[in-house]
Design a protein around this motif. Structure first.
Motif, PDB file in Angstrom:
ATOM      1  N   LEU A  97      27.224  38.884  21.960  1.00  8.87           N
ATOM      2  CA  LEU A  97      25.989  38.723  22.727  1.00  8.87           C
ATOM      3  C   LEU A  97      24.988  37.898  21.918  1.00  8.87           C
ATOM      4  CD1 LEU A  97      24.221  41.600  24.620  1.00  8.87           C
ATOM      5  CD2 LEU A  97      22.920  40.114  23.136  1.00  8.87           C
ATOM      6  N   ARG A  98      24.826  38.241  20.660  1.00  8.79           N
ATOM      7  CA  ARG A  98      23.907  37.495  19.806  1.00  8.79           C
ATOM      8  C   ARG A  98      24.400  36.072  19.566  1.00  8.79           C
ATOM      9  NH1 ARG A  98      21.858  40.190  14.505  1.00  8.79           N
ATOM     10  NH2 ARG A  98      20.343  38.531  14.816  1.00  8.79           N
ATOM     11  N   ALA A  99      25.717  35.883  19.647  1.00  4.10           N
ATOM     12  CA  ALA A  99      26.287  34.558  19.395  1.00  4.10           C
ATOM     13  C   ALA A  99      26.033  33.591  20.547  1.00  4.10           C
ATOM     14  CB  ALA A  99      27.785  34.673  19.130  1.00  4.10           C
ATOM     15  N   GLY A 100      25.627  34.113  21.707  1.00  2.00           N
ATOM     16  CA  GLY A 100      25.297  33.222  22.818  1.00  2.00           C
ATOM     17  C   GLY A 100      26.106  33.399  24.086  1.00  2.00           C
ATOM     18  N   ALA A 101      26.885  34.466  24.182  1.00  2.00           N
ATOM     19  CA  ALA A 101      27.659  34.697  25.405  1.00  2.00           C
ATOM     20  C   ALA A 101      26.728  34.859  26.599  1.00  2.00           C
ATOM     21  CB  ALA A 101      28.523  35.948  25.251  1.00  2.00           C
ATOM     22  N   SER A 102      27.180  34.394  27.762  1.00  2.00           N
ATOM     23  CA  SER A 102      26.363  34.463  28.976  1.00  2.00           C
ATOM     24  C   SER A 102      26.676  35.673  29.842  1.00  2.00           C
ATOM     25  CB  SER A 102      26.578  33.198  29.818  1.00  2.00           C
ATOM     26  OG  SER A 102      26.104  32.057  29.147  1.00  2.00           O
ATOM     27  N   GLY A 103      27.786  36.343  29.574  1.00  2.00           N
ATOM     28  CA  GLY A 103      28.136  37.485  30.406  1.00  2.00           C
ATOM     29  C   GLY A 103      29.270  38.290  29.813  1.00  2.00           C
ATOM     30  N   PHE A 104      29.444  39.505  30.329  1.00  2.00           N
ATOM     31  CA  PHE A 104      30.483  40.410  29.864  1.00  2.00           C
ATOM     32  C   PHE A 104      31.159  41.074  31.049  1.00  2.00           C
ATOM     33  CE2 PHE A 104      27.467  40.123  26.436  1.00  2.00           C
ATOM     34  CZ  PHE A 104      28.285  39.952  25.333  1.00  2.00           C
ATOM     35  N   LEU A 105      32.451  41.252  30.906  1.00  2.00           N
ATOM     36  CA  LEU A 105      33.227  41.912  31.940  1.00  2.00           C
ATOM     37  C   LEU A 105      34.362  42.662  31.258  1.00  2.00           C
ATOM     38  CD1 LEU A 105      33.074  41.867  35.105  1.00  2.00           C
ATOM     39  CD2 LEU A 105      34.975  40.239  35.028  1.00  2.00           C
ATOM     40  N   LEU A 106      34.706  43.812  31.797  1.00  2.00           N
ATOM     41  CA  LEU A 106      35.830  44.565  31.259  1.00  2.00           C
ATOM     42  C   LEU A 106      37.141  44.010  31.807  1.00  2.00           C
ATOM     43  CD1 LEU A 106      34.473  48.216  31.552  1.00  2.00           C
ATOM     44  CD2 LEU A 106      34.331  46.643  29.613  1.00  2.00           C
ATOM     45  N   LYS A 107      38.190  44.075  30.985  1.00  2.00           N
ATOM     46  CA  LYS A 107      39.477  43.536  31.410  1.00  2.00           C
ATOM     47  C   LYS A 107      40.089  44.313  32.571  1.00  2.00           C
ATOM     48  CE  LYS A 107      41.003  41.107  27.275  1.00  2.00           C
ATOM     49  NZ  LYS A 107      42.000  41.026  26.186  1.00  2.00           N
ATOM     50  N   ASP A 108      39.648  45.539  32.788  1.00  2.00           N
ATOM     51  CA  ASP A 108      40.189  46.302  33.912  1.00  2.00           C
ATOM     52  C   ASP A 108      39.374  46.106  35.187  1.00  2.00           C
ATOM     53  OD1 ASP A 108      37.907  47.715  33.323  1.00  2.00           O
ATOM     54  OD2 ASP A 108      38.904  49.630  32.983  1.00  2.00           O
ATOM     55  N   ALA A 109      38.458  45.135  35.167  1.00  2.00           N
ATOM     56  CA  ALA A 109      37.667  44.835  36.374  1.00  2.00           C
ATOM     57  C   ALA A 109      38.581  44.301  37.470  1.00  2.00           C
ATOM     58  CB  ALA A 109      36.589  43.809  36.054  1.00  2.00           C
ATOM     59  N   ALA A 110      38.193  44.526  38.706  1.00  2.00           N
ATOM     60  CA  ALA A 110      38.973  44.046  39.838  1.00  2.00           C
ATOM     61  C   ALA A 110      38.867  42.523  39.941  1.00  2.00           C
ATOM     62  CB  ALA A 110      38.475  44.692  41.127  1.00  2.00           C
ATOM     63  N   PRO A 111      39.883  41.860  40.491  1.00  2.00           N
ATOM     64  CA  PRO A 111      39.850  40.402  40.632  1.00  2.00           C
ATOM     65  C   PRO A 111      38.571  39.856  41.250  1.00  2.00           C
ATOM     66  CG  PRO A 111      42.059  41.171  41.070  1.00  2.00           C
ATOM     67  CD  PRO A 111      41.200  42.412  40.914  1.00  2.00           C
ATOM     68  N   PRO A 112      38.041  40.461  42.321  1.00  2.00           N
ATOM     69  CA  PRO A 112      36.791  39.918  42.886  1.00  2.00           C
ATOM     70  C   PRO A 112      35.638  39.924  41.884  1.00  2.00           C
ATOM     71  CG  PRO A 112      37.852  41.377  44.457  1.00  2.00           C
ATOM     72  CD  PRO A 112      38.574  41.564  43.165  1.00  2.00           C
ATOM     73  N   GLU A 113      35.630  40.908  40.969  1.00  2.00           N
ATOM     74  CA  GLU A 113      34.577  40.962  39.962  1.00  2.00           C
ATOM     75  C   GLU A 113      34.696  39.799  38.983  1.00  2.00           C
ATOM     76  OE1 GLU A 113      33.360  45.171  38.633  1.00  2.00           O
ATOM     77  OE2 GLU A 113      35.460  45.410  39.209  1.00  2.00           O
ATOM     78  N   LEU A 114      35.932  39.466  38.606  1.00  2.00           N
ATOM     79  CA  LEU A 114      36.154  38.327  37.717  1.00  2.00           C
ATOM     80  C   LEU A 114      35.715  37.036  38.392  1.00  2.00           C
ATOM     81  CD1 LEU A 114      37.320  36.962  35.178  1.00  2.00           C
ATOM     82  CD2 LEU A 114      39.553  36.944  36.342  1.00  2.00           C
ATOM     83  N   ILE A 115      36.091  36.867  39.635  1.00  2.00           N
ATOM     84  CA  ILE A 115      35.736  35.662  40.386  1.00  2.00           C
ATOM     85  C   ILE A 115      34.215  35.533  40.497  1.00  2.00           C
ATOM     86  CG2 ILE A 115      35.862  34.566  42.661  1.00  2.00           C
ATOM     87  CD1 ILE A 115      38.628  36.038  42.943  1.00  2.00           C
ATOM     88  N   ASN A 116      33.551  36.628  40.847  1.00  2.00           N
ATOM     89  CA  ASN A 116      32.093  36.614  40.966  1.00  2.00           C
ATOM     90  C   ASN A 116      31.441  36.335  39.620  1.00  2.00           C
ATOM     91  OD1 ASN A 116      29.445  37.321  42.350  1.00  2.00           O
ATOM     92  ND2 ASN A 116      29.491  38.878  40.754  1.00  2.00           N
ATOM     93  N   ALA A 117      32.003  36.888  38.551  1.00  2.00           N
ATOM     94  CA  ALA A 117      31.442  36.692  37.219  1.00  2.00           C
ATOM     95  C   ALA A 117      31.486  35.225  36.815  1.00  2.00           C
ATOM     96  CB  ALA A 117      32.191  37.547  36.204  1.00  2.00           C
ATOM     97  N   VAL A 118      32.606  34.563  37.074  1.00  2.00           N
ATOM     98  CA  VAL A 118      32.736  33.147  36.735  1.00  2.00           C
ATOM     99  C   VAL A 118      31.715  32.323  37.518  1.00  2.00           C
ATOM    100  CG1 VAL A 118      34.241  31.121  36.903  1.00  2.00           C
ATOM    101  CG2 VAL A 118      35.150  33.287  36.042  1.00  2.00           C
TER     102      VAL A 118
END
Length: 234
Positions: free
Chosen positions: A102-123
Protein backbone atom coordinates in the motif's frame (compact mmCIF):
# COMPACT_ATOMS: atom_id res chain seq x y z
CA UNK A 1 -5.86 -12.18 -29.25
CA UNK A 2 -7.78 -9.51 -31.11
CA UNK A 3 -9.13 -6.63 -29.13
CA UNK A 4 -10.58 -3.23 -29.82
CA UNK A 5 -8.34 -0.20 -29.72
CA UNK A 6 -10.10 0.96 -26.56
CA UNK A 7 -9.73 -2.32 -24.66
CA UNK A 8 -8.05 -2.12 -21.27
CA UNK A 9 -4.56 -3.54 -21.50
CA UNK A 10 -3.84 -5.80 -18.54
CA UNK A 11 -0.56 -7.36 -17.41
CA UNK A 12 -0.79 -10.41 -15.11
CA UNK A 13 2.06 -10.91 -12.62
CA UNK A 14 1.53 -14.19 -10.77
CA UNK A 15 3.89 -17.11 -10.20
CA UNK A 16 1.22 -19.77 -9.52
CA UNK A 17 0.29 -21.28 -12.86
CA UNK A 18 -3.30 -22.21 -11.99
CA UNK A 19 -4.07 -18.82 -10.47
CA UNK A 20 -2.45 -17.02 -13.39
CA UNK A 21 -4.41 -19.09 -15.91
CA UNK A 22 -7.61 -18.29 -14.04
CA UNK A 23 -6.95 -14.55 -14.14
CA UNK A 24 -6.13 -14.70 -17.84
CA UNK A 25 -9.26 -16.71 -18.64
CA UNK A 26 -11.56 -14.42 -16.66
CA UNK A 27 -10.18 -11.13 -17.95
CA UNK A 28 -9.64 -12.22 -21.56
CA UNK A 29 -13.32 -13.14 -21.78
CA UNK A 30 -14.30 -9.51 -21.20
CA UNK A 31 -15.00 -7.53 -24.39
CA UNK A 32 -13.35 -4.43 -22.95
CA UNK A 33 -10.13 -6.11 -21.77
CA UNK A 34 -7.01 -7.53 -23.34
CA UNK A 35 -4.36 -9.47 -21.42
CA UNK A 36 -1.17 -8.19 -23.04
CA UNK A 37 1.28 -10.20 -20.99
CA UNK A 38 1.87 -12.80 -18.28
CA UNK A 39 4.94 -12.94 -16.05
CA UNK A 40 5.98 -15.12 -13.13
CA UNK A 41 8.46 -13.00 -11.18
CA UNK A 42 8.92 -9.41 -10.03
CA UNK A 43 11.82 -8.53 -12.30
CA UNK A 44 9.88 -9.65 -15.35
CA UNK A 45 6.91 -7.66 -14.04
CA UNK A 46 8.93 -4.44 -14.00
CA UNK A 47 10.49 -5.11 -17.38
CA UNK A 48 7.20 -6.07 -19.04
CA UNK A 49 5.33 -3.15 -17.50
CA UNK A 50 7.89 -0.70 -18.83
CA UNK A 51 7.79 -2.27 -22.30
CA UNK A 52 4.06 -2.96 -22.65
CA UNK A 53 2.63 0.10 -20.84
CA UNK A 54 -0.49 -1.72 -19.59
CA UNK A 55 -3.47 0.19 -18.23
CA UNK A 56 -3.63 -2.07 -15.18
CA UNK A 57 -1.16 -4.49 -13.61
CA UNK A 58 -2.59 -7.38 -11.59
CA UNK A 59 0.21 -8.08 -9.11
CA UNK A 60 0.85 -10.91 -6.68
CA UNK A 61 3.06 -10.11 -3.67
CA UNK A 62 4.99 -13.31 -3.15
CA UNK A 63 7.01 -13.85 -6.33
CA UNK A 64 10.57 -14.99 -6.98
CA UNK A 65 13.59 -12.77 -7.83
CA UNK A 66 11.76 -9.57 -6.87
CA UNK A 67 8.61 -9.57 -4.78
CA UNK A 68 5.48 -7.69 -5.67
CA UNK A 69 6.14 -4.96 -3.10
CA UNK A 70 9.45 -3.95 -4.64
CA UNK A 71 8.03 -4.26 -8.14
CA UNK A 72 5.13 -2.02 -7.11
CA UNK A 73 7.46 0.52 -5.52
CA UNK A 74 9.53 0.66 -8.71
CA UNK A 75 6.48 1.05 -10.96
CA UNK A 76 4.20 3.21 -8.81
CA UNK A 77 6.29 4.65 -6.01
CA UNK A 78 7.21 8.30 -5.35
CA UNK A 79 10.18 8.12 -7.71
CA UNK A 80 8.08 6.92 -10.62
CA UNK A 81 7.55 9.57 -13.31
CA UNK A 82 4.37 7.92 -14.56
CA UNK A 83 2.95 5.73 -11.77
CA UNK A 84 1.41 2.49 -12.95
CA UNK A 85 -2.04 1.45 -11.81
CA UNK A 86 -1.50 -1.72 -9.80
CA UNK A 87 -4.11 -4.05 -8.36
CA UNK A 88 -2.69 -6.31 -5.66
CA UNK A 89 -4.41 -9.70 -5.56
CA UNK A 90 -3.23 -11.72 -2.60
CA UNK A 91 -3.95 -14.42 -0.04
CA UNK A 92 -4.36 -11.91 2.77
CA UNK A 93 -4.54 -14.51 5.53
CA UNK A 94 -0.97 -15.63 4.86
CA UNK A 95 0.50 -12.37 3.62
CA UNK A 96 1.93 -9.97 6.18
CA UNK A 97 3.20 -7.44 3.66
CA UNK A 98 0.09 -5.84 2.24
CA UNK A 99 0.66 -2.63 4.18
CA UNK A 100 4.09 -2.23 2.60
CA UNK A 101 2.55 -2.67 -0.85
CA UNK A 102 0.00 0.00 0.00
CA UNK A 103 2.78 2.41 0.91
CA UNK A 104 4.64 1.39 -2.24
CA UNK A 105 1.85 2.82 -4.40
CA UNK A 106 -0.67 0.06 -5.07
CA UNK A 107 -4.06 1.33 -6.25
CA UNK A 108 -6.20 -1.50 -4.94
CA UNK A 109 -6.41 -4.81 -3.12
CA UNK A 110 -8.42 -7.93 -3.70
CA UNK A 111 -8.36 -11.37 -2.14
CA UNK A 112 -7.51 -14.31 -4.38
CA UNK A 113 -10.71 -16.07 -3.34
CA UNK A 114 -12.83 -13.18 -4.66
CA UNK A 115 -15.48 -14.07 -7.20
CA UNK A 116 -14.71 -13.43 -10.90
CA UNK A 117 -17.09 -10.44 -11.12
CA UNK A 118 -15.17 -8.81 -8.25
CA UNK A 119 -11.88 -9.21 -10.11
CA UNK A 120 -13.39 -7.77 -13.28
CA UNK A 121 -14.87 -4.81 -11.40
CA UNK A 122 -11.59 -4.23 -9.58
CA UNK A 123 -9.61 -4.01 -12.82
CA UNK A 124 -12.11 -1.56 -14.30
CA UNK A 125 -12.14 0.53 -11.12
CA UNK A 126 -8.35 0.82 -10.98
CA UNK A 127 -8.22 1.55 -14.73
CA UNK A 128 -10.51 4.56 -14.17
CA UNK A 129 -7.93 5.97 -11.81
CA UNK A 130 -9.96 5.16 -8.72
CA UNK A 131 -8.59 3.25 -5.76
CA UNK A 132 -10.22 0.03 -4.72
CA UNK A 133 -10.11 -1.01 -1.09
CA UNK A 134 -12.61 -3.72 -0.33
CA UNK A 135 -13.95 -2.97 3.16
CA UNK A 136 -13.09 -6.48 4.43
CA UNK A 137 -9.53 -6.12 3.18
CA UNK A 138 -9.15 -2.63 4.63
CA UNK A 139 -10.44 -3.65 8.06
CA UNK A 140 -8.21 -6.72 8.17
CA UNK A 141 -5.24 -4.67 6.97
CA UNK A 142 -5.79 -2.05 9.63
CA UNK A 143 -6.26 -4.71 12.29
CA UNK A 144 -2.89 -6.25 11.45
CA UNK A 145 -0.90 -3.06 11.03
CA UNK A 146 -2.65 -0.44 13.18
CA UNK A 147 0.29 -0.13 15.56
CA UNK A 148 2.67 0.50 12.67
CA UNK A 149 0.33 3.07 11.18
CA UNK A 150 -0.32 5.02 14.35
CA UNK A 151 2.12 7.77 15.31
CA UNK A 152 4.10 7.79 18.53
CA UNK A 153 2.16 9.22 21.44
CA UNK A 154 4.48 12.15 22.11
CA UNK A 155 4.97 14.72 19.33
CA UNK A 156 2.10 15.83 17.16
CA UNK A 157 2.65 14.04 13.83
CA UNK A 158 3.12 16.29 10.78
CA UNK A 159 0.20 14.51 9.14
CA UNK A 160 -2.08 15.98 11.82
CA UNK A 161 -1.16 19.48 10.67
CA UNK A 162 -2.19 18.60 7.12
CA UNK A 163 -5.65 17.63 8.35
CA UNK A 164 -6.32 21.19 9.51
CA UNK A 165 -7.11 22.02 5.89
CA UNK A 166 -10.23 19.86 6.11
CA UNK A 167 -13.68 20.90 7.24
CA UNK A 168 -15.41 18.96 10.01
CA UNK A 169 -17.51 17.05 7.50
CA UNK A 170 -14.42 16.20 5.46
CA UNK A 171 -12.81 14.87 8.64
CA UNK A 172 -15.84 12.63 9.15
CA UNK A 173 -15.65 11.34 5.59
CA UNK A 174 -11.91 10.70 5.90
CA UNK A 175 -12.43 8.74 9.10
CA UNK A 176 -15.04 6.55 7.43
CA UNK A 177 -12.74 6.00 4.45
CA UNK A 178 -10.04 4.84 6.85
CA UNK A 179 -12.51 2.39 8.40
CA UNK A 180 -12.94 0.74 5.01
CA UNK A 181 -16.38 2.06 4.09
CA UNK A 182 -17.34 2.44 0.46
CA UNK A 183 -18.87 5.67 -0.84
CA UNK A 184 -22.32 4.09 -0.65
CA UNK A 185 -21.77 3.06 2.97
CA UNK A 186 -20.48 6.52 3.86
CA UNK A 187 -23.56 8.05 2.23
CA UNK A 188 -25.81 5.85 4.35
CA UNK A 189 -23.89 6.55 7.55
CA UNK A 190 -23.87 10.33 7.11
CA UNK A 191 -27.27 10.52 5.40
CA UNK A 192 -25.84 12.03 2.24
CA UNK A 193 -26.23 11.25 -1.45
CA UNK A 194 -23.52 9.12 -3.08
CA UNK A 195 -22.74 12.04 -5.39
CA UNK A 196 -22.15 14.32 -2.41
CA UNK A 197 -19.83 11.76 -0.81
CA UNK A 198 -17.91 11.45 -4.06
CA UNK A 199 -17.45 15.23 -4.06
CA UNK A 200 -16.20 15.17 -0.47
CA UNK A 201 -13.72 12.40 -1.27
CA UNK A 202 -12.43 14.37 -4.26
CA UNK A 203 -12.00 17.50 -2.13
CA UNK A 204 -10.15 15.56 0.56
CA UNK A 205 -7.71 14.09 -1.94
CA UNK A 206 -7.13 17.49 -3.53
CA UNK A 207 -6.62 19.35 -0.25
CA UNK A 208 -4.24 16.73 1.14
CA UNK A 209 -2.47 16.24 -2.19
CA UNK A 210 -3.20 12.51 -2.21
CA UNK A 211 -3.43 10.30 -5.27
CA UNK A 212 -6.25 8.06 -4.07
CA UNK A 213 -8.15 6.76 -1.05
CA UNK A 214 -5.46 4.17 -0.38
CA UNK A 215 -3.09 6.99 0.50
CA UNK A 216 -5.89 8.62 2.48
CA UNK A 217 -6.14 5.55 4.71
CA UNK A 218 -2.41 5.65 5.45
CA UNK A 219 -2.48 9.38 6.18
CA UNK A 220 -5.49 9.07 8.50
CA UNK A 221 -3.78 6.42 10.57
CA UNK A 222 -0.40 8.11 10.64
CA UNK A 223 -2.11 11.30 11.74
CA UNK A 224 -3.83 9.46 14.57
CA UNK A 225 -7.26 10.41 13.21
CA UNK A 226 -8.31 6.79 12.90
CA UNK A 227 -7.62 3.60 14.78
CA UNK A 228 -7.72 5.22 18.22
CA UNK A 229 -10.76 3.21 19.20
CA UNK A 230 -12.46 6.28 20.66
CA UNK A 231 -14.65 7.02 17.66
CA UNK A 232 -13.17 10.49 17.22
CA UNK A 233 -14.63 12.39 14.29
CA UNK A 234 -12.95 15.73 14.75
Amino acid sequence: MSASATALRVLICEDQALVRAGFVTILSAQPDMEVVGEVTDGRAAVRSAEELKPDVIVMDIRMPLLDGIEATRHLAGPASRSPARILIVTNFNVDAYVYEALRAGASGFLLKDAAPPELINAVRTVARGEALLAPAVTRALIGRHAERLRPAAAPVPPERERLKALTRREHEVLLLISEGLSNAEIATTLVLSPETVKTYVSRILTKLDLRDRVQAVVLAYRAGLAGSGNGERA
